[in-house]
Scaffold this active site. Structure first.
Site, mmCIF file in Angstrom:
data_model
loop_
_atom_site.group_PDB
_atom_site.id
_atom_site.type_symbol
_atom_site.label_atom_id
_atom_site.label_comp_id
_atom_site.label_asym_id
_atom_site.label_seq_id
_atom_site.Cartn_x
_atom_site.Cartn_y
_atom_site.Cartn_z
ATOM 1 N N ASP A 64 0.850 -1.198 0.000
ATOM 2 C CA ASP A 64 0.000 0.000 0.000
ATOM 3 C C ASP A 64 0.885 1.248 0.000
ATOM 4 O OD1 ASP A 64 -2.245 1.585 0.102
ATOM 5 O OD2 ASP A 64 -2.592 1.306 2.251
ATOM 6 N N GLU A 65 0.354 2.354 -0.491
ATOM 7 C CA GLU A 65 1.076 3.649 -0.526
ATOM 8 C C GLU A 65 2.474 3.477 -1.138
ATOM 9 O OE1 GLU A 65 -0.510 6.245 0.043
ATOM 10 O OE2 GLU A 65 -1.996 5.961 1.622
ATOM 11 N N GLN A 97 0.249 11.894 -4.962
ATOM 12 C CA GLN A 97 0.256 12.105 -3.521
ATOM 13 C C GLN A 97 1.593 11.714 -2.892
ATOM 14 O OE1 GLN A 97 -3.559 11.324 -1.370
ATOM 15 N NE2 GLN A 97 -4.175 10.328 -3.270
ATOM 16 N N ARG A 103 -8.397 16.866 0.389
ATOM 17 C CA ARG A 103 -8.893 16.507 1.723
ATOM 18 C C ARG A 103 -10.333 16.982 1.904
ATOM 19 N NH1 ARG A 103 -6.546 12.661 1.875
ATOM 20 N NH2 ARG A 103 -5.944 13.295 -0.214
#
Length: 751
Positions: free
Chosen positions: A225-226, A256, A610
């Site tokens: 993940d990420e 991101q 966000r």
């Protein structure tokens, strides 16, 4: 059961879930449901008969791993408990526990946290008789950590001419020796720090092919993940583990990637296909979080980056309100406008303060926001950092100021008597305290007359310190709070101490001292404030630190304040991004190269995404820097947002700059951004006349006709008194009913 969860996914999500064989990359846009996809992908593997012991899922936080495991268990039952799922550090610490003896460590090795490592490095610096002002433990640790993340061993570090030249240029030629001594001491103690967990896993797999083969056979399916946040060390481990089966699935969003300062390497995700030519790519492009306007605005910004994996993020949510840009005359006014907007939005929308977040580039920016929120009695909490006045460097300088005003303040005296270090050690301080107690004197009496109580070799630096404090007191008697504080900050050595520390933490502390001085300057520049002395200022902030902040941070609903880095992965209904100015955001330190500037743009993209319903951006045309009011220029990032998604709001006395139009709603949307339906043209918005001037509203009564610079003409329906001040419910002809705080409303009364 497969149909149950596959029916909950869109086509891209379902395709990613069902692609279990071979290398797979899932490019997950903001708010696109990547956690759901990862969860169901693992569940799908288990449903297909894969053993949970053969699945490795790596995350960056324990919270993410715990949440994912719970979701998988909800779908497939307790079988999920046997998954190898966790953070990089937790999973590979588990492996090292089993294999540690192969690299010379005991299986019961200790894991040092950051404080442990800094303490040990500090001890080694002292033993080597190095200058601890030059070789700060935090700085040395940062250099060692960066080397380990790039898999640079002690021997490689000591033998690399380029590294040696860098250290010598920084006047720290002994970093390599400290690295060597530190590693030797850790090894001797049977201890690893966090970086060692990854570094030693790489060593284990490189030097023991049998061990690597064992875990390659065990982990037939690897998921990360990420992935955009991985460093070189993490990249190498996952590539080695997946080399045999090649069933590796990485999930992430290059847009991101914002942690380069921690060692994250965006090229890991950008170049992933080079390692796996047979790669299957799935793009999760539907944003389920934000309104269309927010998503379109984010797209218009991030398209300016060259280094990226192209995708077309879209939303099927409501179009939503336009993004509001607030232009303020100063950072202080920016805080007031943001706080007032939050109050009005809460009242008009029947919202909770939990629905609001204020995001900023640096922690120092929280001061103006905190003070504005406190004045309206709006509760808030600081996330990812201490409240401004609770930070160590702020408490240190405030202690100097307190001691200047009151020499009997023993807590302040103890805090700063040897900060910055001046040769007054703990033994000397203990002796001074004991002497004061024995003679029934205050500690200051003993300190200011140290030559009468202790030996000369001990008393000399103490006497010098006392003389400095007396000089500060004399200065404060004739100068205002700002001039006194500025002199004390410089003369005490604090500014020099913090300026010398070029680490990320050191720069942040230096900026915070600058911000405190800015606040004091604003305090003395307030024309309505009669007493501008240092004592009056200290009394003002003492009420804040002792009462307001505790209540605000701990009780009831609260507005969230945090840096944008801390906000990654979170979402809020209404988001304010403040300080949108050149050299602040983008940071002055991040505009010297395209790569750095693109990272700042990705940070802005993260901030925008966000927001769920409403996004407000703000900037000031002037901002205090070291007590001087300097002109500020709006951020280039504001100009990168397609104007179709923005309208401007100006403070009184803040006319639009070239190219800006107040309350401009109607634009032709650029067709090359996203395929969208034509916008419904909004009604023309009210624009206040050039001679607009607000009236005194102290005697305002229900039934009066008023004019507002944004909402136009309306009639007062109700007046109420609240702890925050009087508020009015006004029925405006153009926009309907609004609840406004009169102290900030800027109403013109028409008799």
């Amino acid at each position: 059961m497969a149909l149950d969860y596959l029916s909950l996914l869109n086509p891209s999500q379902a395709g990613a879930v069902m692609q279990t064989e071979g290398p797979c990359m899932i490019i997950a846009g903001a708010g696109s449901g990547k956690t759901r996809v990862l969860t169901y992908r693992i569940a799908h593997l288990l449903e297909q008969g894969v053993s949970p012991f053969n699945i490795l899922a790596l995350t960056f936080t324990n919270k993410a791993a715990k949440e994912m495991r719970a979701r998988v268990e909800k779908v497939v039952g307790p079988n999920a408990r046997s998954l190898w799922m966790g953070t990089f550090h937790s999973v590979f610490a588990k492996i090292l526990r089993s294999e540690a003896d192969k690299i010379g460590y005991p299986r019961s090795f200790t894991i040092y946290d950051t404080q442990d490592t800094k303490t040990l490095i500090g001890q080694i610096i002292k033993e080597l008789e190095l200058d601890d002002k030059l070789y700060k433990p935090g700085l040395v640790l940062g250099r060692i950590s960066a080397a380990k993340n790039k898999l640079i061993s002690v021997n490689q570090y000591l033998g690399d001419a380029a590294i040696k030249a860098d250290d010598e240029a920084a006047l720290r030629p002994k970093i390599g020796v400290l690295y060597q001594q530190y590693q030797q001491r850790c090894f001797k103690a049977g201890a690893m720090d966090f970086d060692d967990l990854l570094f030693n896993t790489n060593v284990l797999f490189r030097e023991h092919a049998d061990v690597l083969n064992k875990y390659q056979n065990m982990f037939r399916f690897v998921m990360v993940d990420e992935y955009q946040d991985t460093n070189y060390s993490q990249y190498l481990i996952t590539r080695k583990l997946a080399a045999k089966e090649r069933n590796i699935c990485v999930v992430g969003d290059d847009a991101q990637s914002i942690y380069a300062f921690r060692g994250a390497d965006i090229t890991n995700i950008l170049n992933f296909e080079k390692d796996y030519p047979e790669l299957k790519v799935f793009k999760l492009e539907q944003n389920y979080r934000s309104t269309k306007n927010i998503v379109w605005a984010a797209n218009s910004v991030i398209k300016n980056n060259q280094a990226q994996l192209r995708k077309d993020v879209f939303s099927e949510n409501e179009e939503g309100t336009l993004i509001e840009v607030i232009k303020a005359a100063s950072d202080n006014e920016e805080g007031k406008l943001v706080a007032t907007t939050i109050f009005e939005d809460k009242m008009n929308g029947h919202l909770s303060y939990d629905n609001f977040a204020i995001l900023y580039r640096t922690n120092a920016q929280s001061r103006a926001m905190e003070e504005a929120l406190r004045k309206l009695n709006i509760r808030y909490k600081i996330v990812g950092g201490l409240s401004f006045y609770q930070r160590k460097e702020i408490k240190d300088l405030v202690a100097y100021l307190r001691l200047t005003v009151n020499q009997n303040d023993e807590q302040a005296l103890r805090r700063v008597i040897n900060y910055p270090k001046r040769g007054i050690g703990d033994t000397t301080i203990s002796k001074l305290v004991a002497t004061a107690e024995a003679a029934n004197h205050s500690l200051w009496e003993v300190v200011s007359n140290a030559d009468q109580f202790v030996a000369a070799r001990i008393s000399n630096p103490v006497v010098t310190f006392a003389e400095n404090i007396k000089a500060y007191t004399a200065l404060a008697a004739r100068e205002d709070a700002f001039e006194s504080a500025k002199f004390i900050a410089k003369n005490s050595g604090m500014i020099e101490e913090l300026y010398a520390d070029k680490s990320i933490e050191g720069l942040s502390r230096y900026e915070n001292i600058q911000e405190l001085l800015n606040g004091i300057k604003e305090y003395v520049d307030d024309p309505e404030r009669e007493d501008k002395s240092l004592g009056a200022f200290l009394q003002d902030i003492a009420l804040v630190t002792d009462s307001d902040l505790k209540d605000a941070a701990q009780e009831g609903e609260a507005v969230t304040l945090m840096t944008i880095h801390s906000a990654k992965g979170l979402e809020f209904r209404n988001v304010f991004i403040v300080g949108m100015e050149e050299n602040l955001f983008p940071s002055q330190m991040m505009i010297s190269s395209r790569a750095d500037l693109e990272e700042e743009r990705r940070l802005f993209y993260v901030a925008i995404t966000r927001a769920e319903k409403k996004l407000t951006l703000s900037y000031a045309t002037s901002r205090y820097q070291w007590g001087n009011l300097r002109n500020a220029e709006k951020s280039r990032f504001l100009d990168e947002i397609d104007p179709a998604f923005v309208h401007f709001k100006f403070a009184a006395g803040g006319p639009p700059s070239a190219g800006e139009q107040p309350f401009q709603h109607v634009f032709e949307r650029r067709s090359n951004l996203v395929p969208v339906l034509p916008r419904k043209v909004a009604a023309t918005k009210y624009v206040a006349p050039a001679d607009f001037a607000p009236s005194d509203t102290k005697n305002l009564v229900a039934g009066q006709r008023v004019e507002h610079p944004k909402f136009g003409f309306g009639t007062v329906r109700l007046l109420e008194k609240e702890p925050t001040g009087a508020k009015a419910t006004i029925d405006f002809e153009e926009v309907g009913e609004k609840v406004l705080l009169l102290s900030f409303a800027k109403l013109r009364i028409h008799l």
